[in-house]
Design a protein around this motif. Structure first.
Motif, PDB file in Angstrom:
ATOM      1  N   GLN A  67       0.807  -1.225   0.000  1.00  0.00           N
ATOM      2  CA  GLN A  67       0.000   0.000   0.000  1.00  0.00           C
ATOM      3  C   GLN A  67       0.839   1.274   0.000  1.00  0.00           C
ATOM      4  OE1 GLN A  67      -2.510  -0.578   3.403  1.00  0.00           O
ATOM      5  NE2 GLN A  67      -3.874  -2.019   2.360  1.00  0.00           N
ATOM      6  N   THR A  68       2.120   1.152   0.321  1.00  0.00           N
ATOM      7  CA  THR A  68       2.978   2.341   0.349  1.00  0.00           C
ATOM      8  C   THR A  68       3.490   2.713  -1.043  1.00  0.00           C
ATOM      9  OG1 THR A  68       5.048   1.104   0.743  1.00  0.00           O
ATOM     10  CG2 THR A  68       3.754   1.763   2.681  1.00  0.00           C
ATOM     11  N   TYR A  69       3.173   1.896  -2.033  1.00  0.00           N
ATOM     12  CA  TYR A  69       3.623   2.171  -3.406  1.00  0.00           C
ATOM     13  C   TYR A  69       2.443   2.638  -4.241  1.00  0.00           C
ATOM     14  CZ  TYR A  69       8.049  -0.052  -2.263  1.00  0.00           C
ATOM     15  OH  TYR A  69       9.259  -0.350  -1.699  1.00  0.00           O
ATOM     16  N   SER A  70       2.564   3.831  -4.817  1.00  0.00           N
ATOM     17  CA  SER A  70       1.474   4.362  -5.633  1.00  0.00           C
ATOM     18  C   SER A  70       1.577   3.895  -7.079  1.00  0.00           C
ATOM     19  CB  SER A  70       1.485   5.897  -5.587  1.00  0.00           C
ATOM     20  OG  SER A  70       2.736   6.399  -6.015  1.00  0.00           O
ATOM     21  N   ASP A  71       2.803   3.723  -7.582  1.00  0.00           N
ATOM     22  CA  ASP A  71       2.990   3.292  -8.962  1.00  0.00           C
ATOM     23  C   ASP A  71       3.107   1.777  -8.980  1.00  0.00           C
ATOM     24  OD1 ASP A  71       3.599   2.851 -11.562  1.00  0.00           O
ATOM     25  OD2 ASP A  71       5.201   4.322 -11.685  1.00  0.00           O
ATOM     26  N   LYS A  72       1.944   1.103  -8.952  1.00  0.00           N
ATOM     27  CA  LYS A  72       1.920  -0.355  -8.837  1.00  0.00           C
ATOM     28  C   LYS A  72       2.508  -1.053 -10.061  1.00  0.00           C
ATOM     29  CE  LYS A  72      -0.316  -0.553  -4.859  1.00  0.00           C
ATOM     30  NZ  LYS A  72      -0.451   0.845  -4.538  1.00  0.00           N
ATOM     31  N   GLU A  73       2.409  -0.406 -11.243  1.00  0.00           N
ATOM     32  CA  GLU A  73       2.837  -1.074 -12.468  1.00  0.00           C
ATOM     33  C   GLU A  73       4.352  -1.139 -12.612  1.00  0.00           C
ATOM     34  OE1 GLU A  73       0.973  -2.733 -14.658  1.00  0.00           O
ATOM     35  OE2 GLU A  73      -0.637  -2.388 -13.244  1.00  0.00           O
ATOM     36  N   ILE A  74       5.055  -0.203 -12.034  1.00  0.00           N
ATOM     37  CA  ILE A  74       6.508  -0.159 -12.235  1.00  0.00           C
ATOM     38  C   ILE A  74       7.258  -0.415 -10.928  1.00  0.00           C
ATOM     39  CG2 ILE A  74       8.442   1.260 -13.013  1.00  0.00           C
ATOM     40  CD1 ILE A  74       6.457   2.745 -14.811  1.00  0.00           C
ATOM     41  N   GLU A  75       7.140   0.530 -10.019  1.00  0.00           N
ATOM     42  CA  GLU A  75       7.934   0.449  -8.793  1.00  0.00           C
ATOM     43  C   GLU A  75       7.558  -0.777  -7.961  1.00  0.00           C
ATOM     44  OE1 GLU A  75       9.439   3.430  -5.207  1.00  0.00           O
ATOM     45  OE2 GLU A  75       7.678   3.942  -6.412  1.00  0.00           O
ATOM     46  N   TRP A  76       6.249  -1.015  -7.782  1.00  0.00           N
ATOM     47  CA  TRP A  76       5.839  -2.144  -6.961  1.00  0.00           C
ATOM     48  C   TRP A  76       6.170  -3.477  -7.626  1.00  0.00           C
ATOM     49  CZ3 TRP A  76       5.477  -3.992  -2.496  1.00  0.00           C
ATOM     50  CH2 TRP A  76       4.853  -5.221  -2.279  1.00  0.00           C
ATOM     51  N   THR A  77       6.079  -3.532  -8.943  1.00  0.00           N
ATOM     52  CA  THR A  77       6.416  -4.776  -9.650  1.00  0.00           C
ATOM     53  C   THR A  77       7.850  -5.187  -9.347  1.00  0.00           C
ATOM     54  OG1 THR A  77       4.861  -4.304 -11.435  1.00  0.00           O
ATOM     55  CG2 THR A  77       6.613  -5.876 -11.916  1.00  0.00           C
ATOM     56  N   LYS A  78       8.750  -4.224  -9.365  1.00  0.00           N
ATOM     57  CA  LYS A  78      10.157  -4.512  -9.058  1.00  0.00           C
ATOM     58  C   LYS A  78      10.311  -4.959  -7.604  1.00  0.00           C
ATOM     59  CE  LYS A  78      12.059  -1.223 -12.416  1.00  0.00           C
ATOM     60  NZ  LYS A  78      12.846   0.031 -12.590  1.00  0.00           N
ATOM     61  N   GLU A  79       9.584  -4.295  -6.718  1.00  0.00           N
ATOM     62  CA  GLU A  79       9.660  -4.632  -5.296  1.00  0.00           C
ATOM     63  C   GLU A  79       9.112  -6.035  -5.046  1.00  0.00           C
ATOM     64  OE1 GLU A  79      10.895  -3.534  -1.440  1.00  0.00           O
ATOM     65  OE2 GLU A  79      11.278  -2.752  -3.435  1.00  0.00           O
ATOM     66  N   CYS A  80       8.027  -6.372  -5.728  1.00  0.00           N
ATOM     67  CA  CYS A  80       7.429  -7.699  -5.606  1.00  0.00           C
ATOM     68  C   CYS A  80       8.421  -8.779  -6.023  1.00  0.00           C
ATOM     69  CB  CYS A  80       6.164  -7.767  -6.453  1.00  0.00           C
ATOM     70  SG  CYS A  80       5.395  -9.400  -6.489  1.00  0.00           S
ATOM     71  N   GLU A  81       9.109  -8.549  -7.132  1.00  0.00           N
ATOM     72  CA  GLU A  81      10.096  -9.530  -7.616  1.00  0.00           C
ATOM     73  C   GLU A  81      11.259  -9.662  -6.633  1.00  0.00           C
ATOM     74  OE1 GLU A  81       9.622 -11.563 -10.120  1.00  0.00           O
ATOM     75  OE2 GLU A  81       7.690 -10.594 -10.472  1.00  0.00           O
ATOM     76  N   ARG A  82      11.619  -8.564  -6.001  1.00  0.00           N
ATOM     77  CA  ARG A  82      12.691  -8.611  -4.997  1.00  0.00           C
ATOM     78  C   ARG A  82      12.281  -9.499  -3.816  1.00  0.00           C
ATOM     79  NH1 ARG A  82      13.901  -6.522  -0.242  1.00  0.00           N
ATOM     80  NH2 ARG A  82      12.010  -5.246  -0.159  1.00  0.00           N
ATOM     81  N   ILE A  83      11.035  -9.354  -3.381  1.00  0.00           N
ATOM     82  CA  ILE A  83      10.549 -10.157  -2.263  1.00  0.00           C
ATOM     83  C   ILE A  83      10.488 -11.633  -2.654  1.00  0.00           C
ATOM     84  CG2 ILE A  83       8.543 -10.620  -0.794  1.00  0.00           C
ATOM     85  CD1 ILE A  83       8.035  -7.587  -0.841  1.00  0.00           C
ATOM     86  N   LEU A  84      10.025 -11.913  -3.868  1.00  0.00           N
ATOM     87  CA  LEU A  84       9.983 -13.305  -4.344  1.00  0.00           C
ATOM     88  C   LEU A  84      11.381 -13.918  -4.339  1.00  0.00           C
ATOM     89  CD1 LEU A  84       7.443 -12.955  -7.281  1.00  0.00           C
ATOM     90  CD2 LEU A  84       7.153 -14.428  -5.279  1.00  0.00           C
ATOM     91  N   GLU A  85      12.350 -13.135  -4.768  1.00  0.00           N
ATOM     92  CA  GLU A  85      13.736 -13.623  -4.760  1.00  0.00           C
ATOM     93  C   GLU A  85      14.213 -13.842  -3.327  1.00  0.00           C
ATOM     94  OE1 GLU A  85      18.190 -12.231  -6.303  1.00  0.00           O
ATOM     95  OE2 GLU A  85      16.403 -11.120  -6.943  1.00  0.00           O
ATOM     96  N   LYS A  86      13.806 -12.958  -2.433  1.00  0.00           N
ATOM     97  CA  LYS A  86      14.234 -13.049  -1.036  1.00  0.00           C
ATOM     98  C   LYS A  86      13.661 -14.281  -0.339  1.00  0.00           C
ATOM     99  CE  LYS A  86      14.755 -10.115   3.064  1.00  0.00           C
ATOM    100  NZ  LYS A  86      14.499  -8.769   3.643  1.00  0.00           N
ATOM    101  N   ILE A  87      12.435 -14.680  -0.696  1.00  0.00           N
ATOM    102  CA  ILE A  87      11.858 -15.875  -0.062  1.00  0.00           C
ATOM    103  C   ILE A  87      12.387 -17.162  -0.680  1.00  0.00           C
ATOM    104  CG2 ILE A  87       9.730 -14.675   0.560  1.00  0.00           C
ATOM    105  CD1 ILE A  87       8.317 -16.089  -1.700  1.00  0.00           C
ATOM    106  N   GLY A  88      13.179 -17.018  -1.755  1.00  0.00           N
ATOM    107  CA  GLY A  88      13.781 -18.206  -2.358  1.00  0.00           C
ATOM    108  C   GLY A  88      13.009 -18.777  -3.514  1.00  0.00           C
ATOM    109  N   TYR A  89      12.055 -18.025  -4.057  1.00  0.00           N
ATOM    110  CA  TYR A  89      11.297 -18.527  -5.200  1.00  0.00           C
ATOM    111  C   TYR A  89      12.237 -18.701  -6.386  1.00  0.00           C
ATOM    112  CZ  TYR A  89       8.225 -18.664  -9.226  1.00  0.00           C
ATOM    113  OH  TYR A  89       7.605 -19.041 -10.388  1.00  0.00           O
ATOM    114  N   GLY A  90      12.146 -19.872  -7.017  1.00  0.00           N
ATOM    115  CA  GLY A  90      13.020 -20.182  -8.146  1.00  0.00           C
ATOM    116  C   GLY A  90      14.277 -20.906  -7.743  1.00  0.00           C
ATOM    117  N   ASP A  91      14.568 -20.932  -6.444  1.00  0.00           N
ATOM    118  CA  ASP A  91      15.729 -21.666  -5.935  1.00  0.00           C
ATOM    119  C   ASP A  91      15.295 -23.095  -5.647  1.00  0.00           C
ATOM    120  OD1 ASP A  91      17.799 -22.790  -4.480  1.00  0.00           O
ATOM    121  OD2 ASP A  91      18.206 -20.983  -3.314  1.00  0.00           O
TER     122      ASP A  91
END
Length: 211
Positions: A67-91
């Protein structure tokens, strides 16, 4: 608020030194509350993410962060992918640990194509397939039916009465997917031929499925 935040940080340090992890979490929650009152976006992001990972990837904290990200299409998309990487998705070494968390994120973000792929790659885990099937059954009924059927077959390999009952439960859940009737019949035929010598299994199947 400066004094309140200092008190929380001091309390958190004391709790960490005494290895009182629950208390550490309580102080983090207080710090998140203060940051929300202050509308301090950097701190909201900091503490909501920390709490997300601390409390078993609790999606309520993920949503606060989002909810702290207003530009969901760009900034949040990158942040979402960072979190997925952090939880180990794809590993591959962490796939069973991270799959539930990744699936919950895919549902929140409406990444149903990625959820389908995750389900297709998790056919050794019928629990996972069954847990998240509801979210894609309308959009991908054919693909889900195939993955479900494969997972049920693998689950049925174990000789155990409890497993047979679970197989029935999963077959009934599969039958809720549009167009799955033929596949359920094929599964029944397969089990009745492949495991015809499993008396308990045949009794349970016949009790729950006619024909």
């Amino acid at each position: 608020y400066l004094q309140a935040k200092k008190m929380c940080l001091d309390g958190m340090k004391i709790a960490e030194d005494k290895n009182r992890l629950g208390t550490v979490g309580d102080w983090m929650k207080k710090l998140l509350q203060i940051s929300q009152i202050e509308r301090n976006i950097p701190d909201i992001r900091k503490w909501s993410e920390k709490l997300y990972f601390k409390y078993g990837r609790d999606m309520s904290y993920y949503k606060i962060l989002k909810q702290t990200y207003s530009d969901k299409e760009i900034e949040w998309t990158k942040e979402c992918e960072r979190i997925l990487e952090k939880i180990g998705y794809g590993d591959l070494s962490k796939r069973f640990y991270s799959h539930d968390s990744a699936a919950e994120i895919f549902i929140e973000e409406n990444y149903l194509d990625r959820l389908l792929e995750l389900i297709q790659n998790s056919q050794n885990d019928i629990r996972f397939v069954d847990k998240f099937a509801e979210n894609i059954k309308d959009k991908y009924p054919k693909e889900l039916t195939e993955a479900y059927s494969s997972a049920i077959k693998k689950h049925a390999k174990t000789t155990d009465k409890r497993i047979y009952k679970e197989v029935v439960k999963y077959m009934k859940n599969l039958n809720k997917v549009k167009g799955s009737d033929d596949e359920v019949k094929k599964l029944l035929d397969y089990f009745r031929v492949t495991y015809r010598n499993r008396k308990s299994m045949m009794e349970i199947l016949n009790k729950n499925f006619s024909g």
